[in-house]
Design an enzyme around this catalytic site. Sequence first.
Site, PDB file in Angstrom:
ATOM      1  N   PRO A   1      36.640  59.696  71.806  1.00  0.00           N
ATOM      2  CA  PRO A   1      35.607  58.523  73.002  1.00  0.00           C
ATOM      3  C   PRO A   1      35.124  59.049  73.915  1.00  0.00           C
ATOM      4  O   PRO A   1      36.319  60.101  74.774  1.00  0.00           O
ATOM      5  CB  PRO A   1      36.277  57.361  72.162  1.00  0.00           C
ATOM      6  CG  PRO A   1      37.910  57.356  72.021  1.00  0.00           C
ATOM      7  CD  PRO A   1      37.980  58.772  72.289  1.00  0.00           C
TER       8      PRO A   1
ATOM      9  N   ALA B   1      36.307  57.055  77.334  1.00  0.00           N
ATOM     10  CA  ALA B   1      36.938  55.979  78.036  1.00  0.00           C
ATOM     11  C   ALA B   1      38.160  56.556  78.248  1.00  0.00           C
ATOM     12  O   ALA B   1      39.704  55.543  78.077  1.00  0.00           O
ATOM     13  CB  ALA B   1      37.259  56.139  76.316  1.00  0.00           C
ATOM     14  N   GLY B   2      38.206  57.099  79.215  1.00  0.00           N
ATOM     15  CA  GLY B   2      39.713  57.527  80.212  1.00  0.00           C
ATOM     16  C   GLY B   2      40.823  58.421  78.978  1.00  0.00           C
ATOM     17  O   GLY B   2      41.528  58.514  79.413  1.00  0.00           O
ATOM     18  N   LEU B   3      39.831  58.934  78.007  1.00  0.00           N
ATOM     19  CA  LEU B   3      40.679  60.097  76.915  1.00  0.00           C
ATOM     20  C   LEU B   3      41.041  61.447  77.249  1.00  0.00           C
ATOM     21  O   LEU B   3      40.563  62.337  76.726  1.00  0.00           O
ATOM     22  CB  LEU B   3      40.643  59.195  75.909  1.00  0.00           C
ATOM     23  CG  LEU B   3      41.380  57.861  74.954  1.00  0.00           C
ATOM     24  CD1 LEU B   3      41.105  57.849  73.887  1.00  0.00           C
ATOM     25  CD2 LEU B   3      42.586  57.856  75.580  1.00  0.00           C
ATOM     26  N   GLY B   4      39.551  61.486  78.466  1.00  0.00           N
ATOM     27  CA  GLY B   4      39.597  62.644  78.936  1.00  0.00           C
ATOM     28  C   GLY B   4      38.523  63.695  77.860  1.00  0.00           C
ATOM     29  O   GLY B   4      38.252  65.080  78.108  1.00  0.00           O
ATOM     30  N   SER B   5      37.139  63.173  76.908  1.00  0.00           N
ATOM     31  CA  SER B   5      36.936  63.902  76.412  1.00  0.00           C
ATOM     32  C   SER B   5      35.660  65.262  77.145  1.00  0.00           C
ATOM     33  O   SER B   5      35.933  65.812  76.904  1.00  0.00           O
ATOM     34  CB  SER B   5      35.222  62.636  76.128  1.00  0.00           C
ATOM     35  OG  SER B   5      34.441  63.335  75.720  1.00  0.00           O
TER      36      SER B   5
ATOM     37  N   ASP C   1      43.266  65.842  84.732  1.00  0.00           N
ATOM     38  CA  ASP C   1      42.459  66.126  83.363  1.00  0.00           C
ATOM     39  C   ASP C   1      42.698  67.819  82.648  1.00  0.00           C
ATOM     40  O   ASP C   1      43.446  67.419  81.275  1.00  0.00           O
ATOM     41  CB  ASP C   1      41.437  65.809  82.976  1.00  0.00           C
ATOM     42  CG  ASP C   1      41.292  64.332  82.423  1.00  0.00           C
ATOM     43  OD1 ASP C   1      41.916  63.400  83.580  1.00  0.00           O
ATOM     44  OD2 ASP C   1      39.814  63.311  82.849  1.00  0.00           O
TER      45      ASP C   1
HETATM   46  O1  PMV Z   1      38.603  58.434  83.358  1.00  0.00           O
HETATM   47  P1  PMV Z   1      39.764  59.502  83.382  1.00  0.00           P
HETATM   48  O2  PMV Z   1      41.211  59.115  82.227  1.00  0.00           O
HETATM   49  O3  PMV Z   1      38.914  60.795  83.505  1.00  0.00           O
HETATM   50  O4  PMV Z   1      41.118  59.626  84.034  1.00  0.00           O
HETATM   51  C1  PMV Z   1      40.323  59.414  85.664  1.00  0.00           C
HETATM   52  C2  PMV Z   1      41.651  59.992  86.812  1.00  0.00           C
HETATM   53  C3  PMV Z   1      41.319  59.247  87.606  1.00  0.00           C
HETATM   54  O5  PMV Z   1      42.368  59.548  88.617  1.00  0.00           O
HETATM   55  C4  PMV Z   1      40.625  58.490  88.450  1.00  0.00           C
HETATM   56  C5  PMV Z   1      40.191  60.194  88.605  1.00  0.00           C
HETATM   57  C6  PMV Z   1      41.089  61.689  88.988  1.00  0.00           C
HETATM   58  O6  PMV Z   1      39.687  62.443  89.127  1.00  0.00           O
HETATM   59  O7  PMV Z   1      42.132  62.430  88.578  1.00  0.00           O
END
Ligand code: PMV
Length: 313
Positions: A101, A104-108, A152
């Site tokens: 997704p 969504a914080g899953l590294g897309s 990431d």
């Molecule tokens: O939203 P994501 O899963 O890409 O994670 C970002 C993680 C942060 O610590 C908020 C930013 C970063 O560059 O590490």
Amino acid sequence: MPAISASAPGKVILFGEHAVVYGQPAIAVPVQQVAAKAVVSPAIQAASGSVHITAPKVNIDSDLAEMPEGDPLAAAVRATLRELAIEKPPAFKLRISSTIPLAAGLGSGAAVSVAIIRAVSTFLGETLPDERVSALALEVEKLHHGTPSGIDNAVITFTKPVFFTKGQPIQTFRVAKPFTLTIADTGVASPTRVAVGAVRAAWKKNKQHYEDIFAAIGVIVTKARAAIESGDNPALGPLMDQNHSYLQEIDVSSPELDRLVIVARQAGARGAKLSGGGRGGNMIALVDEASAETVSDALLTAGAKGIIRTIVQ
Ligand code: PMV
């Protein structure tokens, strides 16, 4: 030249998001249930140097030469060509697809970059080492959000749990006993750049307070690593809960995230927290065999838009 395909998994941050941007360690793990894929094939009819990119999910169907500097897909191709010192490659087509997704914080974003860099470099005859793949993906990440920590691209390139501190070599570590995470999507798209920018603005106004919180998160991360390495998985639950409280304090949670976190705990998860940039996107819950189904059902009933269960090992 045969067609070449490469894929890269998603990821979740287990502990330490945001604080990692300010020099604290963080732990991230790959999520192999979702992936980005890049397929490169020769474009026999096209003139040498021509590169055509299609990515249906983001409505891209365009020649590389026409794509803006800031486009992350084009940037991944350009970075790879620069790395290989190739100005005019044999004509090729690049097709990108992904089950991760977006926002969504899953590294897309990082997964798409890693897949592109691997497929394009292999197609052009040079398989880049992981360190280079990760470094090039980091360059592209900078377009997504100005100050990425680099976690990431590291976890996605190496596809192993990582203990990561910005600017330091990536450390992989032993997971003594596998454990299970349930990942639930709020369905609220939240670009990392926005959350990271908001934290930066708040930090500028009150540096000491924010740095104290980041340091406290750093302590949690170090304790979590020790628990994972010694097989003390139940200890991770309370550490996730504490980490979530600090993320609430720096205002990167949201009503939807908080709701899913509470529901997961009530349904028997050992701990739960938001994961990644926050303000939307996904949360994670530590579950055991007995609670896994109940937690998934409760999260879906509470409005989660998607559930992924993954084993960390
Ligand atoms: O939203 P994501 O899963 O890409 O994670 C970002 C993680 C942060 O610590 C908020 C930013 C970063 O560059 O590490």
